[in-house]
Motif scaffolding. Structure first.
Motif, short mmCIF file in Angstrom:
data_model
loop_
_atom_site.label_atom_id
_atom_site.label_comp_id
_atom_site.label_asym_id
_atom_site.label_seq_id
_atom_site.Cartn_x
_atom_site.Cartn_y
_atom_site.Cartn_z
N ALA A 290 0.76 -1.22 -0.06
CA ALA A 290 0.09 -0.08 -0.04
C ALA A 290 0.89 1.32 -0.17
O ALA A 290 1.94 1.34 0.70
N ARG A 291 0.37 2.26 -0.66
CA ARG A 291 1.33 3.37 -0.83
C ARG A 291 0.42 4.63 -1.02
O ARG A 291 -0.72 4.62 -1.56
N VAL A 292 1.02 5.79 -0.81
CA VAL A 292 0.63 7.08 -1.06
C VAL A 292 1.83 8.21 -1.44
O VAL A 292 2.89 7.81 -1.22
N LYS A 293 1.37 8.76 -2.48
CA LYS A 293 2.38 9.73 -3.09
C LYS A 293 2.15 10.88 -3.37
O LYS A 293 0.84 11.26 -3.96
N ALA A 294 2.90 11.92 -3.44
CA ALA A 294 2.65 13.31 -3.74
C ALA A 294 3.82 13.79 -4.92
O ALA A 294 4.95 13.33 -4.49
N GLU A 295 3.41 14.40 -5.72
CA GLU A 295 4.54 14.80 -6.77
C GLU A 295 4.13 16.40 -7.10
O GLU A 295 3.19 16.90 -6.97
N LEU A 296 5.53 17.19 -7.32
CA LEU A 296 5.32 18.34 -7.90
C LEU A 296 6.07 18.62 -8.93
O LEU A 296 7.25 18.13 -9.01
N LEU A 297 5.54 19.17 -9.96
CA LEU A 297 6.51 19.45 -11.27
C LEU A 297 6.11 21.05 -11.33
O LEU A 297 5.47 21.57 -11.65
N ARG A 298 7.61 21.66 -11.26
CA ARG A 298 7.53 23.09 -11.56
C ARG A 298 8.20 23.28 -13.12
O ARG A 298 8.98 22.95 -13.12
N ARG A 299 7.07 23.56 -13.91
CA ARG A 299 7.55 23.59 -15.34
C ARG A 299 8.54 24.32 -15.76
O ARG A 299 9.20 24.26 -16.70
N TRP A 300 8.76 25.56 -14.93
CA TRP A 300 9.99 26.54 -15.21
C TRP A 300 10.18 27.20 -14.04
O TRP A 300 9.53 27.66 -13.29
N THR A 301 11.52 27.31 -13.87
CA THR A 301 12.00 28.16 -12.52
C THR A 301 12.48 29.37 -13.08
O THR A 301 12.60 30.31 -12.21
N GLY A 302 12.68 29.61 -14.22
CA GLY A 302 12.98 30.86 -14.89
C GLY A 302 13.11 30.99 -16.32
O GLY A 302 12.64 30.12 -16.99
N PRO A 303 13.65 32.05 -16.84
CA PRO A 303 13.69 32.15 -18.42
C PRO A 303 14.76 31.14 -19.20
O PRO A 303 14.51 30.98 -20.25
N LYS A 304 15.56 30.55 -18.29
CA LYS A 304 16.37 29.40 -18.94
C LYS A 304 15.60 28.15 -19.11
O LYS A 304 16.34 27.20 -19.57
N GLY A 305 14.55 28.14 -18.45
CA GLY A 305 13.34 27.00 -18.72
C GLY A 305 13.84 25.67 -18.11
O GLY A 305 13.37 24.66 -18.39
N ARG A 306 14.74 25.84 -17.04
CA ARG A 306 14.87 24.46 -16.08
C ARG A 306 13.66 24.28 -15.33
O ARG A 306 12.78 24.91 -14.92
N GLN A 307 13.55 22.89 -15.37
CA GLN A 307 12.22 22.38 -14.76
C GLN A 307 12.55 21.35 -13.39
O GLN A 307 13.66 20.80 -13.30
N VAL A 308 11.90 21.56 -12.29
CA VAL A 308 12.15 20.95 -11.06
C VAL A 308 10.88 19.66 -11.02
O VAL A 308 9.61 20.19 -11.15
N ASP A 309 11.33 18.54 -10.63
CA ASP A 309 10.60 17.57 -10.29
C ASP A 309 10.70 16.80 -9.15
O ASP A 309 11.75 16.53 -8.75
#
Length: 584
Positions: A290-309
């Protein structure tokens, strides 16, 4: 006035109800007349049936209704016969009432068909030597003395027109387009001459967006001013921006009316997606419990387009926290540099592991759609086998992956294959407390057999290292489970220690053969045989076998699979598996 409006409303409601439910009731209360068509080959009959009148008379229709239907039937079939090349077809109709229901017959004598004795097809103009046109010219619609099927002529004209539009010959015009028929001689001639005219090119590219800097946006642009126009390039450009994940809507406008000097300006409007995407799930898996999961995707952190998952999972046997930062590189559609770190706590089965890792991965697409990854990963691990003392490891692993998937359907393939290869290693004394080398390889091949398909799978692993007990759990091989040897629990196959606990192996070999047979609509059944083992010496492997069967449902998100597997020699010991997702 009110009463009148009410009566109109009642009439309207009644009419709607009749439209919705009337035909069903009529179909139940008044069966249709029986229709029999004779004198035709199966192929010709199928072609003519496309011209059947929409309304077939009911069993108890009047003679006038049946007579009108015959007129409509003959008219439609006569047009259909000519379209298929039969200009002299004769139709004899008949009908009688049998047990209170009309039995309608139509006898058809197709006659001699009109055949194509000559065809002149030419492409001229600037696009004369385009490979797409050359291919079309090499495959004309008819062969000598083929029956004149007018649909083939229309389809070929459409092919030439669409090819011209695809390649940017937007002023293409047919100088000749004619089918000449001599019905007395039963002969036809085809003449098609397409003048492509000049080829258009892309003009100025204007982009409207406000989240990425100009340097990164420029790297995403594949449409360049002055290059030949093609609708395929426009579609590819739109898909590139859609795959980036930054935008919820991508509009690429190429209005030919605004073209100047054969150059078509391109206007691209990019609507940003929501910057943050949150996802919360709960479930059960054979590898996690049994599991629970939370996810966050930040599609861009700034104008250079870096993404955080970022993700966090709490589960019975496999809990983890992971963080990834992805940076687009030179060709951002295919190339990326990823920085990652994570903490994993694995208590599944007889081996417990706590691991912390950090590293980076460079990913790119190379020749012929192969995906290549190069990585460095630092691993701090504590692994404890059941009945033994814990063992601590520090490893700096450098390696690479190579993979490719080819399929005719991404969600439910009937033909396709994939290959995944990985090679990694560490050197004692180079930020590592031991030396090792490891290879992993897996493949899957699907192809049709009869009405069903055969799904073949194989996995191989090899490790060059010291004792198995010194390896972190994440670098050991195990077999058993839904994607390995069904009939056994997850990670239930491997070598054992002195306490009888399964502790995995340095090497791996598994294989599977499954036949899936469709039964109705989206449902199918499957039978399978799996085999495999995780071991330390290739001469001492003990291949375990599992057999079973299951059901499949092709859902919008991919196949849903429910399997029951039985280990070799234990037909009463069943293990159930539920999985969802693409085949390849």
């Amino acid at each position: 006035m009110i009463a009148l409006k009410q009566r109109r409303l009642i009439s309207l409601v009644g009419a709607v109800a009749l439209c919705l439910f009337g035909p069903v009731q009529a179909a139940e209360d008044e069966p249709l007349a029986k229709l029999a068509i004779t004198g035709l080959s199966a192929e010709l009959k199928a072609g003519l049936e496309k011209h059947l009148p929409v309304n077939q008379p009911a069993c108890k229709a009047s003679k006038a209704e049946v007579s009108d239907y015959f007129l409509s039937l003959k008219s439609g079939f006569r047009k259909g016969a000519r379209a298929l090349g039969y200009y002299d077809a004769e139709f004899t109709s008949g009908g009688k009432e049998v047990n209170g229901c009309w039995e309608i017959t139509l006898s058809v004598v197709p006659g001699e068909p009109v055949r194509v004795i000559s065809q002149f097809i030419e492409v001229k103009g600037a696009g004369l030597n385009e490979p797409l046109f050359r291919k079309a010219l090499a495959e004309p619609p008819y062969k000598q003395n083929d029956i004149l099927n007018h649909q083939l002529y229309d389809d070929y004209k459409t092919l030439l027109t669409e090819s011209a539009e695809t390649l940017g010959y937007l002023d293409a015009v047919f100088e000749q387009k004619a089918v000449t028929v001599d019905p007395l001689a039963y002969q036809a001639s085809v003449n098609l001459v397409l003048n492509t005219g000049p080829r258009y090119t892309f003009g100025e590219v204007v982009i409207e967006q406000n989240i990425l800097n100009d340097d990164l946006i420029t790297r995403y642009i594949k449409i360049k001013p002055g290059t030949p126009f093609s609708t395929e390039s426009v579609i590819d450009q739109q898909q590139i921006f859609q795959r980036s994940g930054y935008y919820s809507k991508v509009n690429v406008d190429v209005n030919v009316k605004n073209a100047k000097n054969l150059q078509i300006p391109v206007y691209i409007k990019l609507t940003p997606a929501k910057r943050n995407k949150y996802k919360y799930t709960a479930g059960y898996g054979s590898d996690t419990g049994a599991r629970v999961k939370a996810e966050l995707l930040r599609r861009w952190t700034g104008p250079k387009g870096r993404q955080v998952d970022a993700s966090a999972q709490v589960a019975e046997t496999l809990s983890s926290i992971n963080l990834e930062l992805t940076e687009p590189r030179e060709n951002p559609d295919y190339d990326s540099l990823k920085y990652l770190t994570g903490l994993t706590y694995d208590t599944s089965n007889d081996v417990e592991s706590t691991a912390f890792n950090f590293g980076s991965t460079y990913k790119r697409k190379v020749t012929d759609d192969w995906v290549q990854e190069l990585y460095v990963n630092v691993l701090f691990d504590r692994t404890q086998d059941d009945g033994d003392e814990p063992d601590d490891s520090i490893l700096t692993l450098a390696g690479g992956r190579l993979s490719k998937t080819k399929t005719n359907n991404e969600k439910s393939a009937t033909t396709g294959w994939n290959v995944n290869l990985q090679l990694q290693g560490a050197l004692d004394g180079v930020l590592s407390d031991q030396s090792l080398g490891q290879f992993k390889g897996s493949g899957k091949y699907i192809f049709p057999v009869g009405k069903g398909r055969l799904v073949n799978r194989m996995e191989v692993g090899y490790t060059s290292a010291g004792d198995l007990e010194d390896l972190p759990k994440s670098l050991r091989f195990f077999a058993g489970g839904a994607n390995s040897v069904r009939g056994y629990d997850f990670e239930d196959i491997g070598t054992t220690n002195s306490s009888g606990s399964v502790i995995g192996g340095k090497h791996l070999l598994t294989a599977s053969v499954e036949y899936e047979y469709p039964i109705k609509d989206e449902w199918s059944i499957a039978g399978f045989v799996d085999t495999g083992d995780a071991f330390n010496n290739w001469d001492d492997r003990d291949m375990k076998y599992g057999i079973g069967f299951g059901g499949r449902y092709r859902s919008p998100i991919g196949p849903v699979r429910l399997d029951v597997g039985f280990p070799e020699g234990h037909s009463g010991d069943a293990t159930f598996y539920l999985s969802v997702g693409p085949d390849l």
